[in-house]
Design a protein around this motif. Sequence first.
Motif, PDB file in Angstrom:
ATOM      1  N   UNK A  96       0.834  -1.202   0.000  1.00 24.31           N
ATOM      2  CA  UNK A  96       0.000   0.000   0.000  1.00 24.31           C
ATOM      3  C   UNK A  96       0.872   1.257   0.000  1.00 24.31           C
ATOM      4  N   UNK A  97       1.963   1.238   0.776  1.00 24.39           N
ATOM      5  CA  UNK A  97       2.869   2.393   0.814  1.00 24.39           C
ATOM      6  C   UNK A  97       3.501   2.629  -0.558  1.00 24.39           C
ATOM      7  N   UNK A  98       3.903   1.551  -1.231  1.00 33.78           N
ATOM      8  CA  UNK A  98       4.534   1.685  -2.542  1.00 33.78           C
ATOM      9  C   UNK A  98       3.578   2.293  -3.560  1.00 33.78           C
ATOM     10  N   UNK A  99       2.306   1.962  -3.450  1.00 33.31           N
ATOM     11  CA  UNK A  99       1.323   2.527  -4.372  1.00 33.31           C
ATOM     12  C   UNK A  99       1.243   4.045  -4.233  1.00 33.31           C
TER      13      UNK A  99
ATOM     14  N   UNK B  63       9.662  -8.460  -8.709  1.00 31.44           N
ATOM     15  CA  UNK B  63       8.705  -8.048  -7.683  1.00 31.44           C
ATOM     16  C   UNK B  63       9.150  -6.792  -6.942  1.00 31.44           C
ATOM     17  N   UNK B  64      10.211  -6.142  -7.390  1.00 35.16           N
ATOM     18  CA  UNK B  64      10.821  -5.060  -6.620  1.00 35.16           C
ATOM     19  C   UNK B  64       9.922  -3.850  -6.423  1.00 35.16           C
ATOM     20  N   UNK B  65       8.974  -3.632  -7.319  1.00 31.83           N
ATOM     21  CA  UNK B  65       8.069  -2.494  -7.171  1.00 31.83           C
ATOM     22  C   UNK B  65       6.641  -3.006  -7.014  1.00 31.83           C
ATOM     23  N   UNK B  66       6.181  -3.168  -5.762  1.00 30.07           N
ATOM     24  CA  UNK B  66       4.840  -3.714  -5.527  1.00 30.07           C
ATOM     25  C   UNK B  66       3.728  -2.917  -6.196  1.00 30.07           C
ATOM     26  N   UNK B  67       3.995  -1.647  -6.460  1.00 26.65           N
ATOM     27  CA  UNK B  67       2.950  -0.795  -7.034  1.00 26.65           C
ATOM     28  C   UNK B  67       2.674  -1.118  -8.498  1.00 26.65           C
TER      29      UNK B  67
ATOM     30  N   UNK C 129       0.264  -8.495  -7.198  1.00 24.36           N
ATOM     31  CA  UNK C 129       1.388  -8.620  -6.268  1.00 24.36           C
ATOM     32  C   UNK C 129       0.978  -9.311  -4.973  1.00 24.36           C
ATOM     33  N   UNK C 130      -0.109  -8.846  -4.358  1.00 27.99           N
ATOM     34  CA  UNK C 130      -0.519  -9.422  -3.078  1.00 27.99           C
ATOM     35  C   UNK C 130      -0.924 -10.884  -3.222  1.00 27.99           C
ATOM     36  N   UNK C 131      -1.620 -11.216  -4.288  1.00 26.21           N
ATOM     37  CA  UNK C 131      -2.035 -12.609  -4.480  1.00 26.21           C
ATOM     38  C   UNK C 131      -0.814 -13.516  -4.599  1.00 26.21           C
ATOM     39  N   UNK C 132       0.199 -13.049  -5.325  1.00 24.88           N
ATOM     40  CA  UNK C 132       1.410 -13.850  -5.516  1.00 24.88           C
ATOM     41  C   UNK C 132       2.194 -13.963  -4.205  1.00 24.88           C
ATOM     42  N   UNK C 133       2.430 -12.822  -3.554  1.00 19.81           N
ATOM     43  CA  UNK C 133       3.255 -12.821  -2.345  1.00 19.81           C
ATOM     44  C   UNK C 133       2.575 -13.551  -1.192  1.00 19.81           C
TER      45      UNK C 133
END
Length: 234
Positions: A136-139, A211-215, A220-224
Motif C-alpha cells: 500500500x505504501x509503494x502505491x 517483484x521489486x516495485x509492488x505498485x 502482487x498481493x495474491x502472488x506474495x
Amino acid sequence: MQKVLGGFVRTFYFDEESNADVIDGVMQIEYDLEQFRVYPITVVVLEHKDNSSEIGDAIVGHTQKLSGYGGDLIVRAYFSAFAHKIQKYIVAYEPFARSSIWGIRNPAFFSADGLQLDLTEYWRKRMRSFIKLLHYAAQREIRHGSLSSPSSYVTCRGDQRIINMGRVYHDKYEAGKDMEDLMHLISRLFPDSSTKYEWVSLKNLLISKTMSDPATVQNFLRIALGHPILLDTV
C-alpha cells in the motif's frame, strides 16, 4: 488547532528541559460543549533542519494514510508542532516505549516442530501484514527508509510497532528499498533463517527484480501472500 481523537488539540506538554529525543507527555483535547480530556503521548523531538516542519507533517500525514492498512504495525502519530522553548519541531505519538533488539526477536521466528520449516503463527501474520503495508505504501510512493534499523521499532499497545513512517519523504523514492531493509533486519535477528529453504524462497521472491516495485506488479498481493510459508496450515 489540529483535530485528534474526535476533538481538537488545545495544548500539549512535555519536559522541554530534558535533553532526550523521546519524552513522555500529555495533550489536552477539546470536544464540543467545552468538554476537555487529557491523553498521554510520547513526543519525538526532530533534528533541527531547514525542513523540519515538512518532515513532521510528512510523518503525521503518511502515518495516517497508512494506518488503515497497517494499523497493527504502525504507532499512531497524532500531530506535529513547534516547541518554542527548545526551538525544535516535535511529533506527538500515542504512548510507546523504546525497544531493545531482544524484544524484536521475540517470539520465535520458526515453529518448534522437528523440522522448523514453518513460521510461528505470530510471524506468519506479521509478515502478511508487513507485505500488505509495504504494498500500500509503494502505491503511494511512501517510503520509511530505515526498516533495517532496530531503532525504527518500539513497544506500543503490547507489541512491536513502527515509528517514523515517511520521515525520509524528501528523498527520492526507491521502489523495493523498504522490503530489502526489512529482509536485512530479519536476517540479522534470525541468522538461521538463511538455512530454511521455504523462507529463503519467499525472501528471494520479495526482493527479486520482478517483484521489486509492488505498485506496478499485477496481482502482487495474491502472488506474495500465496507463498506456502505464509499460508495457514492449521
